[in-house]
Design an enzyme around this catalytic site. Structure first.
Site, PDB file in Angstrom:
ATOM      1  N   GLY A   1      -3.631   7.514   4.277  1.00  0.00           N
ATOM      2  CA  GLY A   1      -3.427   6.883   5.555  1.00  0.00           C
ATOM      3  C   GLY A   1      -3.604   7.562   6.797  1.00  0.00           C
ATOM      4  O   GLY A   1      -3.990   7.058   7.780  1.00  0.00           O
ATOM      5  N   SER A 118      -1.673   3.593   3.295  1.00  0.00           N
ATOM      6  CA  SER A 118      -1.663   4.742   2.777  1.00  0.00           C
ATOM      7  C   SER A 118      -1.233   4.719   1.418  1.00  0.00           C
ATOM      8  O   SER A 118      -0.467   3.931   0.762  1.00  0.00           O
ATOM      9  CB  SER A 118      -0.425   5.758   3.376  1.00  0.00           C
ATOM     10  OG  SER A 118      -0.593   6.807   2.723  1.00  0.00           O
ATOM     11  N   HIS A 123       4.668   6.407  -0.981  1.00  0.00           N
ATOM     12  CA  HIS A 123       4.485   5.003  -0.471  1.00  0.00           C
ATOM     13  C   HIS A 123       4.607   3.841  -1.906  1.00  0.00           C
ATOM     14  O   HIS A 123       4.790   4.341  -2.929  1.00  0.00           O
ATOM     15  CB  HIS A 123       3.391   4.640   0.192  1.00  0.00           C
ATOM     16  CG  HIS A 123       3.283   5.326   1.640  1.00  0.00           C
ATOM     17  ND1 HIS A 123       2.454   5.813   2.082  1.00  0.00           N
ATOM     18  CD2 HIS A 123       4.368   5.489   2.507  1.00  0.00           C
ATOM     19  CE1 HIS A 123       2.713   6.471   3.321  1.00  0.00           C
ATOM     20  NE2 HIS A 123       3.740   6.177   3.398  1.00  0.00           N
TER      21      HIS A 123
END
Length: 168
Positions: A1, A118, A123
């Protein structure tokens, strides 16, 4: 990201679509949203967070746009209206919003001129490293391909690659 955000800003610069040296960014964000702007010598203009959505405060954003030619990086319809009205590109840092959607069902990352995601290990979806940029603009897509490959046009369609070589 973070690399995707860097590539997204560089693509706007290289394609000539960034009209100002100032870019509006959310004050509530990650450092990778602001770092590319500073790295390329642009000025990030912090905008307060909306108390309900934590996105950028659109009233403050509109005041900034009224008073100068500033590029804009939640309330989807109003944000798009502001971008159209002031002729500024919309960049979505969707890095931590994979799968999120607006009230009308539109997915975050499908609204702007470009959006980033990302896949870093912290995440929702992880490949340990990596990220992704979305766009539906073919010229921006081709610029992204070239910048990703350090200027090499090998991934461009042959007719586009020849045209770019002739123009340069």
């Amino acid at each position: 990201g973070s690399s995707a955000n860097l590539l997204m800003i560089n693509t706007l610069i290289q394609s000539g679509k960034l009209k100002s040296k100032k870019i509006i960014v959310p004050a509530v964000s990650w450092s990778t949203t602001i770092s590319p702007i500073i790295q390329f010598g642009y000025e990030p203009i912090m905008v307060d967070a909306d108390k309900k959505t934590f996105g950028i405060d659109l009233d403050q954003t509109e005041e900034l746009l009224k008073n100068g030619d500033i590029g804009v990086p939640h309330y989807k319809d109003r944000l798009l209206e502001l971008c159209d009205q002031y002729d500024v590109p919309l960049l979505e840092d969707s890095c931590a919003a994979l799968g999120s959607s607006y009230e009308d069902g539109t997915k975050v990352g499908q609204v702007g001129d470009m959006s980033t995601f990302s896949f870093y290990f912290g995440h929702q979806f992880s490949t340990i490293e990596g990220g992704m940029i979305n766009t539906d603009d073919e010229d921006i897509y081709h610029m992204l391909l070239m910048l990703r490959s350090h200027g090499w046009g090998k991934d461009l369609p042959k007719e586009s690659y020849k045209q770019k070589m002739i123009e340069n």
